[in-house]
Design an enzyme around this catalytic site. Structure first.
Site, PDB file in Angstrom:
ATOM      1  N   HIS A 124      19.264  28.881  61.823  1.00 33.84           N
ATOM      2  CA  HIS A 124      19.673  27.468  61.800  1.00 33.84           C
ATOM      3  C   HIS A 124      18.773  26.570  60.952  1.00 33.84           C
ATOM      4  O   HIS A 124      18.426  25.446  61.360  1.00 33.84           O
ATOM      5  CB  HIS A 124      19.738  26.912  63.224  1.00 33.84           C
ATOM      6  CG  HIS A 124      20.546  27.724  64.179  1.00 33.84           C
ATOM      7  ND1 HIS A 124      21.706  28.373  63.812  1.00 33.84           N
ATOM      8  CD2 HIS A 124      20.365  28.000  65.500  1.00 33.84           C
ATOM      9  CE1 HIS A 124      22.195  29.013  64.868  1.00 33.84           C
ATOM     10  NE2 HIS A 124      21.401  28.807  65.891  1.00 33.84           N
ATOM     11  N   HIS A 160      25.982  34.556  62.615  1.00 38.78           N
ATOM     12  CA  HIS A 160      25.315  34.076  63.828  1.00 38.78           C
ATOM     13  C   HIS A 160      26.357  33.543  64.803  1.00 38.78           C
ATOM     14  O   HIS A 160      26.905  32.458  64.611  1.00 38.78           O
ATOM     15  CB  HIS A 160      24.309  32.975  63.516  1.00 38.78           C
ATOM     16  CG  HIS A 160      23.380  32.676  64.660  1.00 38.78           C
ATOM     17  ND1 HIS A 160      22.074  33.111  64.700  1.00 38.78           N
ATOM     18  CD2 HIS A 160      23.587  32.007  65.827  1.00 38.78           C
ATOM     19  CE1 HIS A 160      21.507  32.702  65.828  1.00 38.78           C
ATOM     20  NE2 HIS A 160      22.420  32.034  66.534  1.00 38.78           N
ATOM     21  N   CYS A 161      26.614  34.305  65.844  1.00 36.62           N
ATOM     22  CA  CYS A 161      27.547  33.878  66.906  1.00 36.62           C
ATOM     23  C   CYS A 161      27.137  34.561  68.199  1.00 36.62           C
ATOM     24  O   CYS A 161      26.310  35.470  68.208  1.00 36.62           O
ATOM     25  CB  CYS A 161      28.993  34.197  66.537  1.00 36.62           C
ATOM     26  SG  CYS A 161      29.297  35.924  66.104  1.00 36.62           S
ATOM     27  N   HIS A 162      27.711  34.095  69.296  1.00 36.83           N
ATOM     28  CA  HIS A 162      27.354  34.600  70.615  1.00 36.83           C
ATOM     29  C   HIS A 162      28.608  34.943  71.410  1.00 36.83           C
ATOM     30  O   HIS A 162      29.700  34.429  71.130  1.00 36.83           O
ATOM     31  CB  HIS A 162      26.577  33.554  71.414  1.00 36.83           C
ATOM     32  CG  HIS A 162      25.383  32.989  70.724  1.00 36.83           C
ATOM     33  ND1 HIS A 162      24.164  33.637  70.678  1.00 36.83           N
ATOM     34  CD2 HIS A 162      25.211  31.828  70.035  1.00 36.83           C
ATOM     35  CE1 HIS A 162      23.301  32.891  70.008  1.00 36.83           C
ATOM     36  NE2 HIS A 162      23.914  31.788  69.610  1.00 36.83           N
ATOM     37  N   ARG A 199      15.177  38.939  68.346  1.00 39.19           N
ATOM     38  CA  ARG A 199      15.022  37.484  68.256  1.00 39.19           C
ATOM     39  C   ARG A 199      13.858  36.997  69.098  1.00 39.19           C
ATOM     40  O   ARG A 199      13.710  37.370  70.269  1.00 39.19           O
ATOM     41  CB  ARG A 199      16.314  36.806  68.718  1.00 39.19           C
ATOM     42  CG  ARG A 199      16.408  35.327  68.329  1.00 39.19           C
ATOM     43  CD  ARG A 199      17.659  34.685  68.860  1.00 39.19           C
ATOM     44  NE  ARG A 199      17.975  33.452  68.140  1.00 39.19           N
ATOM     45  CZ  ARG A 199      18.743  32.487  68.624  1.00 39.19           C
ATOM     46  NH1 ARG A 199      19.286  32.596  69.822  1.00 39.19           N
ATOM     47  NH2 ARG A 199      18.988  31.398  67.910  1.00 39.19           N
ATOM     48  N   ASN A 217      24.272  24.900  74.336  1.00 43.12           N
ATOM     49  CA  ASN A 217      23.288  23.813  74.458  1.00 43.12           C
ATOM     50  C   ASN A 217      23.511  22.700  73.453  1.00 43.12           C
ATOM     51  O   ASN A 217      22.566  22.043  73.002  1.00 43.12           O
ATOM     52  CB  ASN A 217      21.858  24.369  74.346  1.00 43.12           C
ATOM     53  CG  ASN A 217      21.455  25.161  75.565  1.00 43.12           C
ATOM     54  OD1 ASN A 217      21.591  24.698  76.691  1.00 43.12           O
ATOM     55  ND2 ASN A 217      21.000  26.387  75.348  1.00 43.12           N
ATOM     56  N   ASP A 269      27.642  29.863  64.730  1.00 36.13           N
ATOM     57  CA  ASP A 269      26.908  29.560  65.962  1.00 36.13           C
ATOM     58  C   ASP A 269      27.865  29.375  67.141  1.00 36.13           C
ATOM     59  O   ASP A 269      27.502  28.797  68.166  1.00 36.13           O
ATOM     60  CB  ASP A 269      26.009  28.335  65.807  1.00 36.13           C
ATOM     61  CG  ASP A 269      24.997  28.194  66.945  1.00 36.13           C
ATOM     62  OD1 ASP A 269      24.654  29.225  67.556  1.00 36.13           O
ATOM     63  OD2 ASP A 269      24.572  27.066  67.242  1.00 36.13           O
TER      64      ASP A 269
END
Length: 301
Positions: A178, A28-30, A121, A250, A245
């Protein structure tokens, strides 16, 4: 318009003490931008600092991660150009999770699948906009079901308990982001934690034991969130995955060092086999990566 509304990640993360197994995956990464090439969506609800693919690759080299699942961010909306570019350049090292709506053309879903996307998602978090309706969810499921994608669910607080029946009704694997962002002020016996554990027992639900920094009550110590992650891994060792993450969008008040998050892994999945299952074998099954051969045992002396 492009002024960031959330802080950047730690500029120079420390090198972790933990040595990760070959083929380890950040599940999970962006990536964000660069906006000169991949602009943010005009209707976005937040504006992160740029964190392009090159920055993610640099972090992965530092941590010892060889594969990744790049999750489309709401700040890019349904324009998957940055994700598609990363998938192409990754040459099999990356998989993607997309944002699909009822108005997404079937040809676009096919294009995303061929590029390496394996999930869609759904957000049930107010800071990212309105939650999808049941009709919208059915439409998304119908679009992605022919490709065997999973549905990634982003909830928080009591959301996993509130939507337990919905999760059970989805006729596809569901991956909960998460640790469902449960509120640890309610402890490990809360209704939300119990709902999460019941869903894991169903055999179709996976959980990302990511976001320890988001769940911890008094960071930088993350013992409480690591305890939840360890509990979930023990409940379903074959259906849990982990991610950084990065770049922690945010996040306000505490920005984690990704070296610290990596060094939580031996507490979450103890032992060599536990670590390999969480970081290597489970991502292969969940996201469709090529299998990683086991490391040969050293010959006896």
């Amino acid at each position: 318009m492009n002024e960031p509304t959330c802080p950047p990640p730690v500029a120079v993360p420390r090198t972790p003490r933990t040595v990760l197994p070959p083929g380890a995956c950040d599940a999970h990464c962006h990536i964000f931008g660069p906006t000169s090439t991949f602009p943010y969506a005009p209707e976005r609800t937040f504006t992160p600092p740029e964190a392009p693919r090159e920055r993610l690759e640099e972090l992965h080299r530092l941590l010892g991660l060889e594969r990744a699942v790049i999750v489309q961010s709401a700040c890019h909306g349904t324009d998957h150009s940055a994700l598609l570019d990363a998938l192409e350049r990754g040459a099999g090292r990356y998989r993607g999770v997309a944002i699909v709506t009822s108005s997404t053309p079937p040809a676009e879903v096919r294009r995303l699948h061929e590029a390496g996307v394996r999930g869609a998602r759904l957000h049930f978090t107010p800071h990212l906009g309105s939650a999808p309706s049941e009709e919208e969810i059915r439409a998304v499921v119908g679009l992605v079901r022919p490709y065997g994608w999973h549905i990634a669910l982003h909830v928080q607080g009591t959301g996993i308990a509130d939507h337990e029946a919905l999760v059970r009704s989805i006729p596809l694997p569901v991956v909960i982001d998460h640790m469902a962002r449960v509120d640890l002020r309610d402890g490990l016996e809360s209704p939300a934690v119990h709902a999460l554990r019941r869903l894991l027992e169903s055999g179709r639900v996976w959980v990302k034991v990511s976001g320890a920094d988001r769940l911890a009550l008094s960071p930088p110590p993350m013992d409480d969130s690591a305890a939840l992650a360890r509990l979930l891994v023990a409940d379903a060792p074959e259906r849990t995955v982990w991610g950084t993450d990065f770049p922690h969008p945010n996040t306000h008040g505490f920005m984690p060092d990704d070296g610290d998050l990596t060094d939580l892994l031996p507490e979450i999945a103890p032992g060599t086999e536990g670590l390999r299952r969480l970081l290597v074998d489970n991502p292969v099954r969940c996201f469709g990566f090529a299998p990683v051969p086991p490391v040969p045992s050293a010959p006896p002396e």
